[in-house]
Design an enzyme around this catalytic site. Structure first.
Site, PDB file in Angstrom:
ATOM      1  N   GLU A 224       0.872  -1.178   0.000  1.00 52.40           N
ATOM      2  CA  GLU A 224       0.000   0.000   0.000  1.00 52.40           C
ATOM      3  C   GLU A 224       0.909   1.228   0.000  1.00 52.40           C
ATOM      4  OE1 GLU A 224      -2.975  -0.434  -0.548  1.00 52.40           O
ATOM      5  OE2 GLU A 224      -3.240  -2.549  -0.005  1.00 52.40           O
ATOM      6  N   CYS A 258      -2.521   8.584   3.470  1.00 55.84           N
ATOM      7  CA  CYS A 258      -2.134   8.069   2.152  1.00 55.84           C
ATOM      8  C   CYS A 258      -3.198   8.305   1.095  1.00 55.84           C
ATOM      9  CB  CYS A 258      -1.785   6.585   2.243  1.00 55.84           C
ATOM     10  SG  CYS A 258      -3.136   5.536   2.816  1.00 55.84           S
TER      11      CYS A 258
END
Length: 478
Positions: A224, A258
């Site tokens: 990720e 993020c």
């Protein structure tokens, strides 16, 4: 199952020795009980839930200390609630997920049976970042434990207080054969351990290093990695509502997220109005930079990097708009106010690097095609946000772009949907977790073929002759 042996002839650090010992313990436990029962998996999930609920205040304090300041309310909403809600959803659905799946067989194998069974991979390594240090531990751990695996977790150096707390709490509630936090281990050492699956959340550059390290053991990875997530505000959408929703995801955790909006496309004739709404929204939520509701930047290095974006952008002709009254930053509090950057171009660092802070560049556009071309000329982002009520525009953007996930008419909330997979594509990562996809990610879907007691297939055995020729012609359909 990965059966490589850890060897480190120069091993001198106590933390690495502890990690090796825990790994060996988990490997032995997995071999002794490779497929934990539904009851034991549910028990682990309930234990994890209880650990979080019983220690909410301590967790909030530890995270606040690690950041310098982060509102406890923010931690409870974005980390504790999402973690607990994910555990509960997984617990509720797990009985269905672990059932063997019957699959169709070929007509030419009459009587045979096909089944797929999800089995644990073994030991899952979790490398978690500092920005959501609880949620980005608990999300992968929930999926991995639900799939019947054992877990080792390495937390970020900037999460020291939470790491110490979680290590103690996990040791109180779990055998280290099931789940262990391993502080003090370097990322390179941890990534080189022969896990049966490794999940990493962090930067793309570090993700490449993790993937190279994992390849030595042929360890499958979930990455990720973030990236520059764009926002498109179409001309038909209410600018006030768009500003309110975009700023919520851009200012929560001071933009250190993020999936935070990284830059926003606004029509040329709507920029001034959009800026006005952003000013009003930000100052209403945060009356000053010193409010305890607003999170600090994680450390001096990150603070200096973000302030450097301002200097670089203004030096190249852009204009920085402070959205709060007073100074734009406080070095003593390690805080930077939410800010817009208008008049940006691609030579500016703020448009070249993932921002990971409360700075939002505005790009103008005239046609949707030029926006789509701009996005497609760059790495695929972890998230893409589109504000429009026009279904044709929605379909065009979704069809002609790629991203890890999409949210329409809001930002970031797709991550909180437990029945949606979360993951990147290309430079923003690979693999998925959350919900069923997380269960599958950490499982081996093992195909089982069971032959009928009196099969017809031997008719195709050699020596080949006229019967074989007739049968194969029938099977081929010509």
């Amino acid at each position: 199952m990965n059966t490589a042996v850890i060897t480190s002839p120069t091993l001198s650090h106590e933390a690495e020795a502890v990690a090796v010992r825990i790994f060996a313990s988990q490997r032995a436990a997995h071999r002794k009980s490779p497929v934990p029962s539904l009851e034991s998996r549910r028990r682990n999930l309930k234990t994890l839930e209880r650990l979080l609920l019983d220690n909410q205040d301590d967790i909030c304090r530890a995270i606040c200390q690690d950041f310098g300041n982060r509102a406890h309310q923010e931690t409870k909403l974005l980390e504790l609630f999402l973690s607990v809600d994910g555990i509960r959803d997984c617990h509720k659905r797990l009985a269905k997920w672990i059932k063997p799946q019957s699959r169709k067989g070929s007509i030419w194998f009459l009587g045979a049976r096909n089944t797929v069974i999800p089995q644990p991979k073994g030991i899952v390594g979790v490398v978690a970042p500092w920005n959501y240090p609880l949620f980005l531990v608990m999300g992968p751990v929930t999926s991995a434990l639900a799939a019947g695996n054992r877990c080792m977790v390495k937390m970020a150096a900037n999460s020291r207080n939470l790491c110490v707390l979680l290590q103690r709490l996990v040791a109180q509630h779990f055998d280290e054969e099931t789940l262990a936090i391993v502080p003090g281990v370097s990322g390179s050492f941890f990534s080189n351990m022969p896990f049966d699956h490794l999940i990493f959340t962090g930067s793309a550059d570090t993700g490449r290093q993790v993937m190279r390290a994992a390849s030595d053991n042929l360890t499958p990875v979930t990455l990720e990695l973030g990236g520059k997530s764009p926002v498109i505000v179409a001309g038909d959408f209410d600018l006030k509502i768009a500003a309110e929703r975009i700023l919520q995801m851009k200012t929560v955790n001071a933009g250190q997220t993020c999936v935070a909006p990284d830059y926003v496309f606004v029509r040329e004739d709507q920029v001034a109005t959009f800026v006005q709404h952003c000013r009003a929204t930000a100052s209403q939520r945060y009356p000053s930079l010193q409010t305890t509701d607003y999170t600090s930047i994680i450390d001096q290095h990150a603070y200096d990097r973000l302030m450097g974006y301002f200097d670089d952008a203004t030096g190249k002709g852009a204009r920085v708009i402070n959205l709060l009254p007073g100074n734009i930053s406080s070095e003593t509090a390690c805080k930077i106010a939410p800010a817009l950057v208008v008049g940006v171009d691609d030579n500016m660092r703020v448009m070249q690097e993932e921002i990971f802070g409360p700075i939002l560049p505005i790009k103008t556009y005239r046609t949707l095609d030029e926006v789509i071309d701009y996005i497609n000329d760059r790495d695929q982002p972890l998230a893409l946000y589109l504000f429009t009520n026009n279904r044709q525009v929605q379909e065009q953007v979704v069809s002609f772009t790629q991203s890890g996930g999409v949210a329409i008419n809001d930002c970031g909330l797709h991550v909180a949907q437990h029945d949606l997979p979360f993951g990147g594509i290309g430079a923003s990562g690979m693999g998925h977790y959350h919900g069923y996809e997380g269960f599958v990610e950490f499982s081996k879907l093992r195909p089982i073929f069971k032959q009928f007691f009196r099969p017809a297939f031997p008719l195709l055995y050699p020596p080949y002759g006229a019967l074989f020729d007739r049968l194969i012609k029938l099977m081929l359909g010509r």
